[in-house]
Design a protein around this motif. Structure first.
Motif, PDB file in Angstrom:
ATOM      1  N   GLY A  25       0.814  -1.208   0.000  1.00 13.89           N
ATOM      2  CA  GLY A  25       0.000   0.000   0.000  1.00 13.89           C
ATOM      3  C   GLY A  25       0.848   1.258   0.000  1.00 13.89           C
ATOM      4  N   VAL A  26       0.259   2.338   0.483  1.00 14.47           N
ATOM      5  CA  VAL A  26       0.937   3.637   0.552  1.00 14.47           C
ATOM      6  C   VAL A  26       1.063   4.036   2.022  1.00 14.47           C
ATOM      7  N   TYR A  27       2.275   4.394   2.428  1.00 15.53           N
ATOM      8  CA  TYR A  27       2.545   4.739   3.819  1.00 15.53           C
ATOM      9  C   TYR A  27       3.202   6.115   3.900  1.00 15.53           C
ATOM     10  N   HIS A  28       2.873   6.824   4.971  1.00 11.83           N
ATOM     11  CA  HIS A  28       3.506   8.120   5.239  1.00 11.83           C
ATOM     12  C   HIS A  28       4.327   8.021   6.516  1.00 11.83           C
ATOM     13  N   ALA A  29       5.555   8.549   6.464  1.00  2.80           N
ATOM     14  CA  ALA A  29       6.410   8.647   7.644  1.00  2.80           C
ATOM     15  C   ALA A  29       6.501  10.104   8.046  1.00  2.80           C
ATOM     16  N   SER A  30       6.144  10.408   9.288  1.00  3.67           N
ATOM     17  CA  SER A  30       6.241  11.788   9.768  1.00  3.67           C
ATOM     18  C   SER A  30       7.699  12.160   9.973  1.00  3.67           C
ATOM     19  N   ALA A  31       7.975  13.454   9.923  1.00  5.40           N
ATOM     20  CA  ALA A  31       9.336  13.936  10.140  1.00  5.40           C
ATOM     21  C   ALA A  31       9.511  14.308  11.609  1.00  5.40           C
ATOM     22  N   PRO A  32      10.532  13.771  12.280  1.00  5.50           N
ATOM     23  CA  PRO A  32      10.763  14.155  13.681  1.00  5.50           C
ATOM     24  C   PRO A  32      11.174  15.619  13.791  1.00  5.50           C
ATOM     25  N   LYS A  33      11.035  16.164  14.978  1.00  5.47           N
ATOM     26  CA  LYS A  33      11.371  17.570  15.202  1.00  5.47           C
ATOM     27  C   LYS A  33      12.860  17.710  15.494  1.00  5.47           C
ATOM     28  N   GLY A  34      13.447  18.771  14.948  1.00 12.10           N
ATOM     29  CA  GLY A  34      14.854  19.043  15.175  1.00 12.10           C
ATOM     30  C   GLY A  34      15.311  20.222  14.351  1.00 12.10           C
ATOM     31  N   THR A  35      16.527  20.682  14.610  1.00 13.46           N
ATOM     32  CA  THR A  35      17.097  21.820  13.884  1.00 13.46           C
ATOM     33  C   THR A  35      17.985  21.312  12.757  1.00 13.46           C
ATOM     34  N   VAL A  36      17.680  21.720  11.542  1.00 11.62           N
ATOM     35  CA  VAL A  36      18.463  21.269  10.394  1.00 11.62           C
ATOM     36  C   VAL A  36      19.839  21.949  10.419  1.00 11.62           C
ATOM     37  N   LYS A  37      20.869  21.130  10.470  1.00 15.29           N
ATOM     38  CA  LYS A  37      22.245  21.622  10.478  1.00 15.29           C
ATOM     39  C   LYS A  37      22.998  21.262   9.208  1.00 15.29           C
ATOM     40  N   ASN A  38      22.490  20.248   8.481  1.00 13.92           N
ATOM     41  CA  ASN A  38      23.262  19.698   7.379  1.00 13.92           C
ATOM     42  C   ASN A  38      22.304  19.058   6.376  1.00 13.92           C
ATOM     43  N   SER A  39      22.273  19.584   5.166  1.00 12.15           N
ATOM     44  CA  SER A  39      21.394  19.015   4.136  1.00 12.15           C
ATOM     45  C   SER A  39      22.102  17.957   3.300  1.00 12.15           C
ATOM     46  N   VAL A  40      23.425  17.839   3.449  1.00  8.65           N
ATOM     47  CA  VAL A  40      24.203  16.914   2.632  1.00  8.65           C
ATOM     48  C   VAL A  40      24.135  15.510   3.232  1.00  8.65           C
ATOM     49  N   GLY A  41      23.714  14.553   2.426  1.00 11.27           N
ATOM     50  CA  GLY A  41      23.747  13.170   2.870  1.00 11.27           C
ATOM     51  C   GLY A  41      22.483  12.659   3.525  1.00 11.27           C
ATOM     52  N   ALA A  42      21.456  13.510   3.653  1.00  9.29           N
ATOM     53  CA  ALA A  42      20.226  13.054   4.305  1.00  9.29           C
ATOM     54  C   ALA A  42      19.546  11.961   3.481  1.00  9.29           C
ATOM     55  N   GLY A  43      19.462  12.152   2.163  1.00 11.88           N
ATOM     56  CA  GLY A  43      18.859  11.135   1.299  1.00 11.88           C
ATOM     57  C   GLY A  43      19.665   9.854   1.278  1.00 11.88           C
ATOM     58  N   ASP A  44      20.988   9.978   1.287  1.00 14.41           N
ATOM     59  CA  ASP A  44      21.852   8.793   1.321  1.00 14.41           C
ATOM     60  C   ASP A  44      21.659   8.044   2.638  1.00 14.41           C
TER      61      ASP A  44
END
Length: 303
Positions: free
Chosen positions: A230-249
């Protein structure tokens, strides 16, 4: 065994300068050097999860040796092919605004590529292979699909993380997982996607084209998994973004770390989402302990 391929690795030279002024002498406040490249990032996060893996790809010169030595010092197995030109350096300048200057990378010759093909042909149905990132202009534009064709008869489980035609050309070989973000999904179908329903619609089309599982990352809005269940959604936890590099990896690494152990697609999705956020909230790639801390904040909802 999980294998990653990084066609165009880099040394990521991250420097911080106060009030950078073009055309003037600027003093570096702090600096770090990391082995870079999407496949290498996946290998490093898998290693943080204590999951055995091997990094493949092309390196050259003193910069390539730095990458090899750095990974081996972390306990990561490597089997790189050495080429005649130096591995590139990417400069990331942090000041009043962020600036990146990325090197082009070495030319990959046909004999170098054939050496990689020989390594790939030794893989079996017990293995996973991660194809991630862009490739040099000296390589065939359909290099990912060429590799998948070699993997298909061996039933190697392939994960593809790239964009555009390089991605869509691999779908006929039924990759285990692909992971475009919502913007890349728009580019693939040349449409403007404005809501979740449209994201799900076009992700389903990618499955119809051959992908077994599709994860769409949506930054602060979490992620979607479209799969047989099926189709599932994952919520994003709370936090301060410090680094956008490598998150997808990191998302891919977290997913594979759990899926390779349990074959549970939804549980693997939750761990992937937590890993991507953990890296976004860290200065470097995520550590296992932080992912375990965030996992309880990632709520999985079946839509």
């Amino acid at each position: 065994m999980i294998y990653t391929i990084t066609f165009n690795p880099s040394i990521d030279y991250v420097i911080k300068v106060e009030n950078f002024k073009p055309g003037a002498v600027n003093r570096v406040v702090s600096e770090q050097k990391y082995p870079g490249g999407k496949g290498i990032n996946v290998s490093r996060v898998l290693n943080n999860f204590e999951v055995k893996n091997k990094a493949l790809g092309f390196i050259g010169g003193f910069t390539g040796q730095f990458i090899k030595d750095s990974l081996q010092s972390e306990g990561i197995y490597t089997d790189f092919i050495e080429v005649s030109e130096d591995t590139r350096i990417n400069v990331k300048l942090n000041s009043n605004e962020e600036t990146e200057i990325n090197g082009a990378g070495p030319t990959i010759k046909e004999e170098d590529l054939n050496k990689l093909f020989e390594k790939i042909e030794a893989l079996t149905s017990d293995d996973y292979l991660v194809l991630a990132g862009n490739v040099q202009k000296s390589l065939p534009v359909n290099i990912y699909s060429l590799i998948q064709e070699k993997c298909a008869s061996k039933k190697v489980k392939v994960v593809v993380d790239t964009t555009g035609e390089a991605l869509t050309s691999t779908l006929k070989y039924n990759p285990l997982l692909i992971k475009p973000n919502n913007h890349e999904l728009s580019e693939i179908f040349n449409v403007e996607i404005t809501n979740r329903e449209e994201i799900i619609h076009y992700a389903q089309r990618l499955r119809e084209m051959g992908a077994q599982n599709v994860i769409i990352s949506m930054a602060g809005e979490g992620a979607l998994l479209i799969c047989n269940e099926g189709v599932y959604h994952a919520s994003a936890p709370k936090g301060t973004v410090k680094n956008s590099v490598g998150a997808g990896d990191s998302l891919i690494a977290g997913f594979l770390a759990k899926y390779s152990q349990t074959s549970n697609i939804v549980e693997a999705f939750q761990w992937g989402a937590a890993s991507g956020s953990a890296t976004a909230f860290s200065m470097d790639l995520c550590e296992k302990e932080y992912v375990e801390e965030l996992i309880t904040q990632v709520n999985i909802t079946k839509l």
